[in-house]
Design a protein around this motif. Sequence first.
Motif, PDB file in Angstrom:
ATOM      1  N   ALA A  73       0.782  -1.226  -0.024  1.00  0.00           N
ATOM      2  CA  ALA A  73       0.081  -0.006   0.065  1.00  0.00           C
ATOM      3  C   ALA A  73       0.840   1.186   0.028  1.00  0.00           C
ATOM      4  CB  ALA A  73      -0.930   0.111   1.191  1.00  0.00           C
ATOM      5  N   ILE A  74       0.437   2.249  -1.071  1.00  0.00           N
ATOM      6  CA  ILE A  74       1.474   3.394  -1.210  1.00  0.00           C
ATOM      7  C   ILE A  74       0.580   4.575  -1.060  1.00  0.00           C
ATOM      8  CG2 ILE A  74       3.206   4.317  -2.733  1.00  0.00           C
ATOM      9  CD1 ILE A  74       4.053   1.768  -1.678  1.00  0.00           C
ATOM     10  N   GLU A  75       0.968   5.696  -0.496  1.00  0.00           N
ATOM     11  CA  GLU A  75       0.360   6.792  -0.488  1.00  0.00           C
ATOM     12  C   GLU A  75       0.695   7.726  -1.899  1.00  0.00           C
ATOM     13  OE1 GLU A  75       1.573   9.403   2.651  1.00  0.00           O
ATOM     14  OE2 GLU A  75       1.207   8.133   4.158  1.00  0.00           O
ATOM     15  N   THR A  76      -0.326   7.273  -2.880  1.00  0.00           N
ATOM     16  CA  THR A  76      -0.631   7.954  -3.947  1.00  0.00           C
ATOM     17  C   THR A  76      -1.780   8.209  -4.415  1.00  0.00           C
ATOM     18  OG1 THR A  76      -0.982   5.946  -5.592  1.00  0.00           O
ATOM     19  CG2 THR A  76       1.448   6.810  -4.849  1.00  0.00           C
ATOM     20  N   GLU A 104       8.785  -8.284  -3.573  1.00  0.00           N
ATOM     21  CA  GLU A 104       7.862  -7.247  -3.110  1.00  0.00           C
ATOM     22  C   GLU A 104       8.432  -6.175  -2.335  1.00  0.00           C
ATOM     23  OE1 GLU A 104       4.479  -7.713   0.462  1.00  0.00           O
ATOM     24  OE2 GLU A 104       4.505  -9.204  -1.245  1.00  0.00           O
ATOM     25  N   VAL A 105       8.160  -4.931  -2.568  1.00  0.00           N
ATOM     26  CA  VAL A 105       8.399  -3.847  -1.906  1.00  0.00           C
ATOM     27  C   VAL A 105       7.277  -3.055  -0.902  1.00  0.00           C
ATOM     28  CG1 VAL A 105       9.417  -1.744  -1.968  1.00  0.00           C
ATOM     29  CG2 VAL A 105       9.966  -3.337  -3.788  1.00  0.00           C
ATOM     30  N   SER A 106       7.201  -3.675   0.157  1.00  0.00           N
ATOM     31  CA  SER A 106       6.072  -3.279   0.820  1.00  0.00           C
ATOM     32  C   SER A 106       6.271  -2.882   2.354  1.00  0.00           C
ATOM     33  CB  SER A 106       4.880  -4.512   1.001  1.00  0.00           C
ATOM     34  OG  SER A 106       5.686  -5.648   1.812  1.00  0.00           O
ATOM     35  N   GLY A 107       7.648  -3.098   2.620  1.00  0.00           N
ATOM     36  CA  GLY A 107       7.878  -2.842   4.213  1.00  0.00           C
ATOM     37  C   GLY A 107       7.726  -3.751   4.935  1.00  0.00           C
ATOM     38  N   GLY A 108       7.126  -4.773   4.386  1.00  0.00           N
ATOM     39  CA  GLY A 108       6.927  -6.114   5.451  1.00  0.00           C
ATOM     40  C   GLY A 108       5.490  -6.230   5.744  1.00  0.00           C
ATOM     41  N   MET A 109       4.367  -5.980   4.916  1.00  0.00           N
ATOM     42  CA  MET A 109       3.038  -5.989   4.906  1.00  0.00           C
ATOM     43  C   MET A 109       2.590  -7.560   5.383  1.00  0.00           C
ATOM     44  SD  MET A 109       1.182  -3.375   2.726  1.00  0.00           S
ATOM     45  CE  MET A 109      -0.541  -3.776   3.161  1.00  0.00           C
ATOM     46  N   PHE A 110       1.556  -7.533   6.232  1.00  0.00           N
ATOM     47  CA  PHE A 110       0.921  -8.942   6.816  1.00  0.00           C
ATOM     48  C   PHE A 110       1.953 -10.017   6.735  1.00  0.00           C
ATOM     49  CE2 PHE A 110      -2.317  -6.290   4.273  1.00  0.00           C
ATOM     50  CZ  PHE A 110      -3.016  -6.216   5.532  1.00  0.00           C
ATOM     51  N   ALA A 124      -3.550   4.380   9.040  1.00  0.00           N
ATOM     52  CA  ALA A 124      -3.071   3.800  10.393  1.00  0.00           C
ATOM     53  C   ALA A 124      -3.290   2.617  10.181  1.00  0.00           C
ATOM     54  CB  ALA A 124      -4.130   4.507  11.400  1.00  0.00           C
ATOM     55  N   PHE A 125      -4.167   1.738   9.774  1.00  0.00           N
ATOM     56  CA  PHE A 125      -4.391   0.315   9.654  1.00  0.00           C
ATOM     57  C   PHE A 125      -3.176  -0.431   8.815  1.00  0.00           C
ATOM     58  CE2 PHE A 125      -5.657  -3.569   7.397  1.00  0.00           C
ATOM     59  CZ  PHE A 125      -5.953  -4.376   8.553  1.00  0.00           C
ATOM     60  N   VAL A 126      -2.962   0.120   7.752  1.00  0.00           N
ATOM     61  CA  VAL A 126      -1.774  -0.320   7.026  1.00  0.00           C
ATOM     62  C   VAL A 126      -0.629  -0.313   7.606  1.00  0.00           C
ATOM     63  CG1 VAL A 126      -0.456   0.086   4.826  1.00  0.00           C
ATOM     64  CG2 VAL A 126      -3.021   0.043   4.939  1.00  0.00           C
ATOM     65  N   ALA A 127      -0.284   0.776   8.334  1.00  0.00           N
ATOM     66  CA  ALA A 127       0.982   1.126   9.200  1.00  0.00           C
ATOM     67  C   ALA A 127       1.002   0.065  10.276  1.00  0.00           C
ATOM     68  CB  ALA A 127       0.973   2.570   9.531  1.00  0.00           C
ATOM     69  N   SER A 128      -0.044  -0.345  10.931  1.00  0.00           N
ATOM     70  CA  SER A 128       0.026  -1.072  12.073  1.00  0.00           C
ATOM     71  C   SER A 128       0.216  -2.680  11.448  1.00  0.00           C
ATOM     72  CB  SER A 128      -1.398  -1.023  12.831  1.00  0.00           C
ATOM     73  OG  SER A 128      -2.387  -1.700  12.122  1.00  0.00           O
ATOM     74  N   GLN A 129      -0.094  -2.915  10.482  1.00  0.00           N
ATOM     75  CA  GLN A 129      -0.002  -4.178   9.987  1.00  0.00           C
ATOM     76  C   GLN A 129       1.538  -4.301   9.134  1.00  0.00           C
ATOM     77  OE1 GLN A 129      -1.817  -6.855  10.508  1.00  0.00           O
ATOM     78  NE2 GLN A 129      -2.889  -5.399  11.816  1.00  0.00           N
ATOM     79  N   THR A 130       2.519  -3.533   8.927  1.00  0.00           N
ATOM     80  CA  THR A 130       3.491  -3.336   8.143  1.00  0.00           C
ATOM     81  C   THR A 130       4.839  -3.355   9.269  1.00  0.00           C
ATOM     82  OG1 THR A 130       2.457  -1.985   6.488  1.00  0.00           O
ATOM     83  CG2 THR A 130       4.891  -1.842   6.765  1.00  0.00           C
TER      84      THR A 130
END
Length: 252
Positions: A189-192, A245-251, A207-213
């Motif tokens: 998930a990216i801020e665009t 995958e470039v996601s910062g470690g999602m899920f 905030a939800f995405v950040a908490s799952q990353t």
Amino acid sequence: MTRKIALITGGSRGLGKNAALKLAKNNSDIILTYRTQQQEAQAVVQEIEALGARAVALPLDVADSSSFAAFVAEVKNQLRTHWQRESFDYLLNNAGIGIHASFEETSEEQFDQLVNIHFKGPFFLTQKLLPLLVNGGRILNVSSGLARFSLPGYSAYAAMKGAMEVLTRYQAKELGARGIAVNIIAPGAIETDFGGGSVRDNAQLNAFVASQTALGRVGLPDDIGDAIALILSDESGWINAQRIEVSGGMFL
């Protein structure tokens, strides 16, 4: 050092624009495509030129495969005119849209639109561009974290990205004889403004995405542009047939 030439679909905004600017800083000239936003595309060209690189913007609707032969002819013309070359080095199949609809409610029209833009388009555009891609060149396709994890409302979109991941391995296998490496990048998930900008603008979703990353925040366009510039570089030449995958470690 001779500058490379990168062709980027959907390069007038979002991740495509960011990738274009990062590649321009990383010794590449740019051919970018846009569908309707000519002014936006020309503004990106000016930004690239301000960095000391050369760039052109060409119209292209990746959903319309009947237009690809004319587009390839124009790419060939631009290569000769601006670079006195017959070929380019990197292809980034970036153009895309987001459609959020449950599996139950996805229409055939939505499905066909996603097929044309995210799978059929990249399949046949890449095929048509192969004669202009140098031996030893690189192709980078774009997937999504949604092809690995499942979030309601993205079944059709994610299915197309899954198809692109399989296609990437076959392209790498079949184009290896020409020394062409093919990989696929999967942003999280990216801020665009993609998909209506919900990840960027909806504070609760952000905030939800950040908490799952694992790295504790939502991704930024620079995170993806930097990764693309890294993969499309001589130093990454032995990376092939990979989903990155470039996601910062999602899920996780």
